[in-house]
Design an enzyme around this catalytic site. Structure first.
Site, PDB file in Angstrom:
ATOM      1  N   GLY A   1     -16.126  54.273 -47.772  1.00  0.00           N
ATOM      2  CA  GLY A   1     -16.528  53.193 -46.672  1.00  0.00           C
ATOM      3  C   GLY A   1     -17.913  53.042 -46.254  1.00  0.00           C
ATOM      4  N   ILE A   2     -17.879  53.009 -44.697  1.00  0.00           N
ATOM      5  CA  ILE A   2     -19.234  52.654 -44.024  1.00  0.00           C
ATOM      6  C   ILE A   2     -19.992  53.902 -44.232  1.00  0.00           C
ATOM      7  CG2 ILE A   2     -19.946  52.658 -41.605  1.00  0.00           C
ATOM      8  CD1 ILE A   2     -17.586  51.028 -40.818  1.00  0.00           C
TER       9      ILE A   2
ATOM     10  N   ASP B   1     -15.869  69.843 -41.307  1.00  0.00           N
ATOM     11  CA  ASP B   1     -14.703  69.288 -40.549  1.00  0.00           C
ATOM     12  C   ASP B   1     -15.247  68.987 -39.517  1.00  0.00           C
ATOM     13  OD1 ASP B   1     -12.526  68.675 -38.840  1.00  0.00           O
ATOM     14  OD2 ASP B   1     -11.374  70.692 -39.578  1.00  0.00           O
TER      15      ASP B   1
ATOM     16  N   TYR C   1      -6.915  55.775 -30.147  1.00  0.00           N
ATOM     17  CA  TYR C   1      -8.427  55.576 -30.980  1.00  0.00           C
ATOM     18  C   TYR C   1      -9.022  54.596 -29.991  1.00  0.00           C
ATOM     19  CZ  TYR C   1     -11.099  53.054 -34.521  1.00  0.00           C
ATOM     20  OH  TYR C   1     -12.084  52.550 -35.261  1.00  0.00           O
TER      21      TYR C   1
ATOM     22  N   LYS D   1     -12.789  55.985 -29.044  1.00  0.00           N
ATOM     23  CA  LYS D   1     -14.193  54.991 -29.269  1.00  0.00           C
ATOM     24  C   LYS D   1     -14.686  54.742 -28.073  1.00  0.00           C
ATOM     25  CE  LYS D   1     -13.994  55.370 -33.840  1.00  0.00           C
ATOM     26  NZ  LYS D   1     -14.941  55.894 -34.533  1.00  0.00           N
TER      27      LYS D   1
END
Length: 260
Positions: A17-18, A58, A152, A156
């Site tokens: 992904g990103i 991790d 979430y 963020k």
């Protein structure tokens, strides 16, 4: 000359992904990229494909960060990209009323704690030289409420705010270590594939998912990676404690003209 020529750049969550796109963009700009991920198999595969160094990490583990710091005591750029939504293992209640404390902690351990540990490591790894760039991958969800993904969104938002605290701390110490956050909205990555599928209605599903976005399309991982290159490079040397929003105009308001 390449914008990141010779810089040691660390990207967490770089296997796909990103994160993977950021690693590729940094490599193309001459950086020495360390791609980290908790998924060792996919991380090694991506690093081999891109010509990067791979390290298993991790981000929620303080011990992992301490061990990483021993191997990489000095860096120029860190992208705190690794993160989870909480839905990785399937549907579960993540609204403010029904979310479990266990699920709340799980999301924050990776997103919030991972950001804190990464920023702490980066400050220590950059302060001897006195320069560097920390880039925290927040989200459009960190700027608005998300009823169905409360943990979430909160995590963020915490990343956004912590970026400013880190930026001010570095400035107070007289270091040219900058910290900024990036806030992508709907970026077309594998996370969307279960919703899109590969049937004849794929285009219609894509259009429906971005119907409220003024630019009427998904963003690309390459567009997010380009923003990371800018924030990592000396070109953004006067930017710290700031945020870049890549959302197709979603937070700007409505693209429709008001009715008469």
């Amino acid at each position: 000359m390449s914008k990141l020529n010779g810089m040691r750049c660390v990207v967490t969550g770089g296997a796909r992904g990103i994160g993977k796109a950021v690693c590729a963009a940094f490599r193309d700009e001459g950086a020495r990229v360390v791609l980290t991920d908790i998924d060792e198999d996919e991380g090694k595969k991506a690093a081999e494909e891109l010509g990067c160094t791979f390290e298993k990490l991790d981000v929620a583990s303080e011990a992992d960060w301490d061990a990483f710091a021993e191997r990489y005591p000095a860096i120029d750029v860190l992208v705190n990209n690794a993160g989870i939504t909480g839905f990785e293992d399937g549907p579960a209640p993540h609204d403010p009323e029904n979310a479990s404390l266990e699920e709340w902690h799980k999301v924050h351990a990776v997103n919030t704690d991972g950001c804190f540990l990464g920023c702490r490591y980066a400050l220590r790894a950059m302060k001897a030289k006195g320069t560097g760039s920390i880039i925290n991958m927040s989200s459009r969800s960190g700027l608005v409420g998300i009823p169905g993904a409360a943990a979430y969104a909160a995590s963020k938002a915490a990343m956004r705010n912590h970026s400013k605290s880190v930026a001010l701390y570095a400035a107070q110490n007289g270091w040219a270590i900058r910290c900024n956050s990036i806030h992508p909205a709907a970026i077309l990555t594998d996370i969307w594939e279960p919703m899109l599928g590969d049937g004849p209605d794929r285009d219609a599903k894509m259009a429906a998912l971005v119907a409220d976005t003024p630019l009427k399309r998904f963003g690309t991982v390459e567009e997010v990676a380009a923003a990371c290159v800018y924030l990592a490079s000396p070109e953004s040397g006067y930017m710290t404690g700031a945020e870049l929003t890549l959302d197709g105009g979603l937070l700007a308001g409505s693209a429709a003209s008001p009715g008469s």
